[in-house]
Design a protein around this motif. Structure first.
Motif, PDB file in Angstrom:
ATOM      1  N   SER A 228       0.906  -1.312   0.054  1.00 57.64           N
ATOM      2  CA  SER A 228      -0.010  -0.091  -0.112  1.00 57.64           C
ATOM      3  C   SER A 228       0.814   1.297   0.136  1.00 57.64           C
ATOM      4  CB  SER A 228      -0.811   0.010   1.210  1.00 57.64           C
ATOM      5  OG  SER A 228      -0.244  -0.031   2.360  1.00 57.64           O
ATOM      6  N   MET A 229       0.499   2.462  -0.647  1.00 56.71           N
ATOM      7  CA  MET A 229       1.188   3.497  -0.514  1.00 56.71           C
ATOM      8  C   MET A 229       0.061   4.831  -0.657  1.00 56.71           C
ATOM      9  SD  MET A 229       2.930   3.516  -4.334  1.00 56.71           S
ATOM     10  CE  MET A 229       2.069   3.241  -5.897  1.00 56.71           C
ATOM     11  N   LEU A 230       0.642   5.860  -0.518  1.00 57.89           N
ATOM     12  CA  LEU A 230      -0.220   7.060  -0.646  1.00 57.89           C
ATOM     13  C   LEU A 230      -0.036   7.899  -2.080  1.00 57.89           C
ATOM     14  CD1 LEU A 230      -1.881   9.116   1.110  1.00 57.89           C
ATOM     15  CD2 LEU A 230       0.160  10.454   1.489  1.00 57.89           C
ATOM     16  N   TYR A 231      -1.121   7.880  -2.723  1.00 59.19           N
ATOM     17  CA  TYR A 231      -1.284   8.609  -3.992  1.00 59.19           C
ATOM     18  C   TYR A 231      -1.660  10.286  -3.750  1.00 59.19           C
ATOM     19  CZ  TYR A 231      -1.684   3.807  -5.755  1.00 59.19           C
ATOM     20  OH  TYR A 231      -1.589   2.632  -5.898  1.00 59.19           O
ATOM     21  N   TYR A 232      -1.110  11.108  -4.488  1.00 58.94           N
ATOM     22  CA  TYR A 232      -1.540  12.422  -4.301  1.00 58.94           C
ATOM     23  C   TYR A 232      -1.154  13.318  -5.572  1.00 58.94           C
ATOM     24  CZ  TYR A 232       3.452  13.536  -4.073  1.00 58.94           C
ATOM     25  OH  TYR A 232       4.737  13.423  -4.505  1.00 58.94           O
ATOM     26  N   ARG A 233      -2.230  14.342  -5.945  1.00 63.56           N
ATOM     27  CA  ARG A 233      -2.330  15.087  -7.059  1.00 63.56           C
ATOM     28  C   ARG A 233      -0.933  16.035  -7.057  1.00 63.56           C
ATOM     29  NH1 ARG A 233      -6.812  16.062 -10.157  1.00 63.56           N
ATOM     30  NH2 ARG A 233      -5.533  17.378 -11.309  1.00 63.56           N
ATOM     31  N   LYS A 234       0.008  15.867  -7.611  1.00 59.74           N
ATOM     32  CA  LYS A 234       1.213  16.633  -7.686  1.00 59.74           C
ATOM     33  C   LYS A 234       0.853  17.914  -8.239  1.00 59.74           C
ATOM     34  CE  LYS A 234       3.731  14.293 -10.479  1.00 59.74           C
ATOM     35  NZ  LYS A 234       4.911  13.643 -11.552  1.00 59.74           N
ATOM     36  N   ASP A 235       0.047  18.242  -9.089  1.00 65.79           N
ATOM     37  CA  ASP A 235      -0.284  19.409  -9.686  1.00 65.79           C
ATOM     38  C   ASP A 235      -1.014  20.303  -8.676  1.00 65.79           C
ATOM     39  OD1 ASP A 235      -2.301  17.793 -10.098  1.00 65.79           O
ATOM     40  OD2 ASP A 235      -3.374  18.718 -11.653  1.00 65.79           O
ATOM     41  N   VAL A 236      -1.977  19.774  -7.894  1.00 65.72           N
ATOM     42  CA  VAL A 236      -2.803  20.330  -6.982  1.00 65.72           C
ATOM     43  C   VAL A 236      -2.046  20.736  -5.956  1.00 65.72           C
ATOM     44  CG1 VAL A 236      -4.588  19.989  -5.305  1.00 65.72           C
ATOM     45  CG2 VAL A 236      -5.049  19.251  -7.709  1.00 65.72           C
ATOM     46  N   PHE A 237      -0.855  20.019  -5.474  1.00 59.38           N
ATOM     47  CA  PHE A 237      -0.003  20.360  -4.348  1.00 59.38           C
ATOM     48  C   PHE A 237       0.781  21.707  -4.691  1.00 59.38           C
ATOM     49  CE2 PHE A 237      -1.155  16.536  -2.143  1.00 59.38           C
ATOM     50  CZ  PHE A 237      -0.458  16.593  -1.046  1.00 59.38           C
TER      51      PHE A 237
ATOM     52  N   MET B 207      -5.873  13.032  -2.592  1.00 66.06           N
ATOM     53  CA  MET B 207      -4.908  12.077  -1.713  1.00 66.06           C
ATOM     54  C   MET B 207      -5.887  10.796  -1.783  1.00 66.06           C
ATOM     55  SD  MET B 207      -2.573  13.868   1.123  1.00 66.06           S
ATOM     56  CE  MET B 207      -4.037  14.274   2.017  1.00 66.06           C
ATOM     57  N   TRP B 208      -5.096   9.945  -1.782  1.00 62.30           N
ATOM     58  CA  TRP B 208      -5.840   8.459  -1.575  1.00 62.30           C
ATOM     59  C   TRP B 208      -4.523   7.389  -1.046  1.00 62.30           C
ATOM     60  CZ3 TRP B 208      -6.712   4.540  -5.924  1.00 62.30           C
ATOM     61  CH2 TRP B 208      -7.227   3.376  -5.482  1.00 62.30           C
ATOM     62  N   TYR B 209      -5.256   6.869   0.145  1.00 55.37           N
ATOM     63  CA  TYR B 209      -4.178   5.866   0.621  1.00 55.37           C
ATOM     64  C   TYR B 209      -4.929   4.556   0.335  1.00 55.37           C
ATOM     65  CZ  TYR B 209      -2.158   2.647   3.865  1.00 55.37           C
ATOM     66  OH  TYR B 209      -1.627   1.320   4.573  1.00 55.37           O
ATOM     67  N   ASP B 210      -4.086   3.594  -0.636  1.00 54.75           N
ATOM     68  CA  ASP B 210      -4.579   2.221  -0.872  1.00 54.75           C
ATOM     69  C   ASP B 210      -3.569   1.557  -1.484  1.00 54.75           C
ATOM     70  OD1 ASP B 210      -6.761   0.292  -1.936  1.00 54.75           O
ATOM     71  OD2 ASP B 210      -8.167   1.805  -1.200  1.00 54.75           O
ATOM     72  N   ALA B 211      -3.988   0.267  -2.127  1.00 55.83           N
ATOM     73  CA  ALA B 211      -3.136  -0.548  -2.865  1.00 55.83           C
ATOM     74  C   ALA B 211      -2.144  -0.011  -3.764  1.00 55.83           C
ATOM     75  CB  ALA B 211      -3.997  -1.577  -3.361  1.00 55.83           C
ATOM     76  N   THR B 212      -1.085  -0.530  -4.039  1.00 56.01           N
ATOM     77  CA  THR B 212      -0.100  -0.318  -4.880  1.00 56.01           C
ATOM     78  C   THR B 212      -0.596  -0.761  -6.467  1.00 56.01           C
ATOM     79  OG1 THR B 212       1.236  -2.151  -4.553  1.00 56.01           O
ATOM     80  CG2 THR B 212       1.801  -0.208  -3.216  1.00 56.01           C
ATOM     81  N   ALA B 213      -1.436  -1.561  -6.311  1.00 58.36           N
ATOM     82  CA  ALA B 213      -1.745  -2.126  -7.555  1.00 58.36           C
ATOM     83  C   ALA B 213      -2.787  -0.995  -8.293  1.00 58.36           C
ATOM     84  CB  ALA B 213      -2.808  -3.383  -7.426  1.00 58.36           C
ATOM     85  N   ALA B 214      -3.114   0.213  -7.778  1.00 56.65           N
ATOM     86  CA  ALA B 214      -3.701   0.992  -8.682  1.00 56.65           C
ATOM     87  C   ALA B 214      -3.118   1.733  -9.332  1.00 56.65           C
ATOM     88  CB  ALA B 214      -4.535   1.966  -7.501  1.00 56.65           C
ATOM     89  N   ALA B 215      -1.764   1.952  -9.178  1.00 54.96           N
ATOM     90  CA  ALA B 215      -0.578   2.770  -9.890  1.00 54.96           C
ATOM     91  C   ALA B 215      -1.155   2.521 -11.488  1.00 54.96           C
ATOM     92  CB  ALA B 215       0.582   2.844  -9.450  1.00 54.96           C
TER      93      ALA B 215
END
Length: 460
Positions: free
Chosen positions: A161-170, A281-289
């Motif tokens: 699992s990992m944390l996804y985030y919107r780089k452009d929004v950040f 942001m979204w914290y969840d499974a790495t499989a979504a990448a």
């Protein structure tokens, strides 16, 4: 998992299985079947499969890449995760022989194998030089190995699992995501990002009932915040400080800064929200990448990837694999083995890449994939993060205290499916405001202790 833990888990599993499988016929796997020849050609195998996107991709590739080559036809039954688990459990415990292959996980393998519900893959699939068992990532291979040291399932994909985030929004908000964020930092970022764009939540977290839904991410938060489901002596710890702190944190975070309808949002809903610009942001499974970076994804190139957030521990990512197992009662074992050799084999990645692009190839299973230059180029945004997350996952020591059974996002005992499912409904109700977290934990504690007490008796 360590063999001693698997034996302990399997001991109770056998007793549990006896109650549900007395009427079942445990037949040995045969060759051919359904009119097929000795090498499986001409057979028709039945595959029970979860409806995840990459599984659906495989279904579309079957005729041209497997059936045409082997002469083996495949009939799929594709179900949502919760329905799939219930169907697979019913099918394998009864050994009804209605399906030859099913997607199971590293949660089921220890007791399914000990109960005699699975055909060992060590003698054929794992020994096939073309399949190359040594290429499977060790944490994934270990998780799919039974207490007898034999391989009972082969991975289609593996994940942490990992944390996804919107780089452009950040960037637009002048915010920075740490490479290894803490949950306190994530909560602060979620607050700042909530509603910065119309309809955009600060974070998406699973709230949907199901032990494989909201309980999975919540339990990783519990681990890193100092809690556990059971202490080393099988005393339930659900209403104790560490667990309670994590549960209150999780529920409040998603209630205050999470997605709309969070109580019914799971993996698929959060994936859609991040893809459609409804979450920062979204914290969840790495499989979504792979799905996020797909050529038709609206957010491809806009997603950043950070390690699973922590608090008191160094790592907190989970370890999971959807894998292929053969029902022991299958009359088409040879054909089923050939299917697994294809679906989990090294050549499938090339076939999937040709059809869908390298970024969407099932990840987390083979060293050769992470060494593949084409994959590295297409998955440059995330492949190293995923590989590191899987290799750093530690099912034996996921928290700050010793555990009586392994597991990161679950407790590796057969009773956890029911315990976790019941608990997940109460957590979902707390997110929806139908109950308080404290009331939910009090109820879950009672049920957890009942489970713990059964193991205490076995230790005497």
């Amino acid at each position: 998992m360590k063999r001693k833990h698997l034996r302990a888990v399997a001991g109770l599993a056998v007793a549990t299985a006896t109650l549900v499988a007395l009427a079942g016929c445990s037949g040995a796997g045969g060759s051919g079947g359904s009119g097929g020849s000795a090498d499986g050609s001409g057979s028709t195998i039945r595959v029970l499969m979860v409806n995840n996107p990459q599984m659906v991709d495989l279904q579309k590739l079957t005729n041209d890449n497997f059936t045409k080559k082997t002469g083996i036809k495949v009939k799929y039954t594709v179900l949502p995760e919760d329905s799939l688990r219930a169907k697979a459990s019913q099918e394998f415990s009864a050994q009804a022989g209605q399906y030859d292959v099913a997607t199971i996980s590293n949660y089921e393998v220890p007791f399914y194998s000990t109960n005699g519900w699975l055909l060992s893959l060590s003698d054929n699939v794992a020994k096939d030089s073309k399949f190359d068992q040594s290429d499977i990532l060790k944490p994934i291979q270990d998780a799919l190995t039974g207490s007898d040291g034999k391989v009972y399932a082969e991975p289609f994909y593996g994940e942490s699992s990992m944390l996804y985030y919107r780089k452009d929004v950040f960037a637009k908000q002048g915010l920075t995501m740490p490479a290894n964020p803490t949950w306190a930092q994530v909560a602060d970022l979620a607050k700042k990002l909530n509603d910065v764009e119309p309809g955009m939540a600060g974070i998406c977290l699973r709230g949907q009932p199901g032990w494989g839904q909201n309980i999975a991410p919540l339990t990783t938060v519990v681990n890193t915040m100092g809690g556990t489901w059971f202490d080393k002596n099988w005393n339930a710890e659900v209403d104790k400080d560490g667990f309670a702190t994590a549960a209150n944190f999780y529920v409040n975070l998603v209630k205050n800064y999470g997605e709309k309808g969070a109580a019914q949002a799971g993996y698929t809903e959060c994936l859609n929200d991040l893809t459609q610009g409804k979450a920062a942001m979204w914290y969840d499974a790495t499989a979504a990448a792979g799905s996020l970076e797909a050529s038709d994804s609206p957010v491809a190139g806009k997603i950043g990837y950070a390690a699973a957030p922590v608090d008191k521990t160094k790592n907190s990512g989970w370890l999971y694999s959807w894998a292929w197992g053969i029902e022991k009662a299958s009359k088409n074992a040879t054909a089923a083995e050939k299917f697994i050799e294809w679906a989990s084999g090294p050549d499938y990645a090339k076939q999937a890449a040709k059809a869908y692009g390298w970024a969407q190839v099932p990840p987390g299973t083979r060293t050769s994939l992470y060494e593949n230059a084409d994959y590295q180029k297409s998955a440059a945004a995330f492949y190293k993060q995923v590989e590191n997350a899987i290799k750093s996952a530690d099912p034996e020591n996921p928290g700050v205290q010793k555990r009586p059974a392994p597991g990161i996002q679950f407790v590796a005992i057969p009773e956890f499916a029911n315990l976790g499912t019941d608990a997940s409904q109460q957590i979902s109700d707390a997110i929806a405001g139908k109950t308080t977290v404290d009331a939910a934990l009090k109820s879950i504690q009672t049920e957890a202790q009942k489970v713990g007490d059964t193991y205490k008796k076995k230790q005497k």
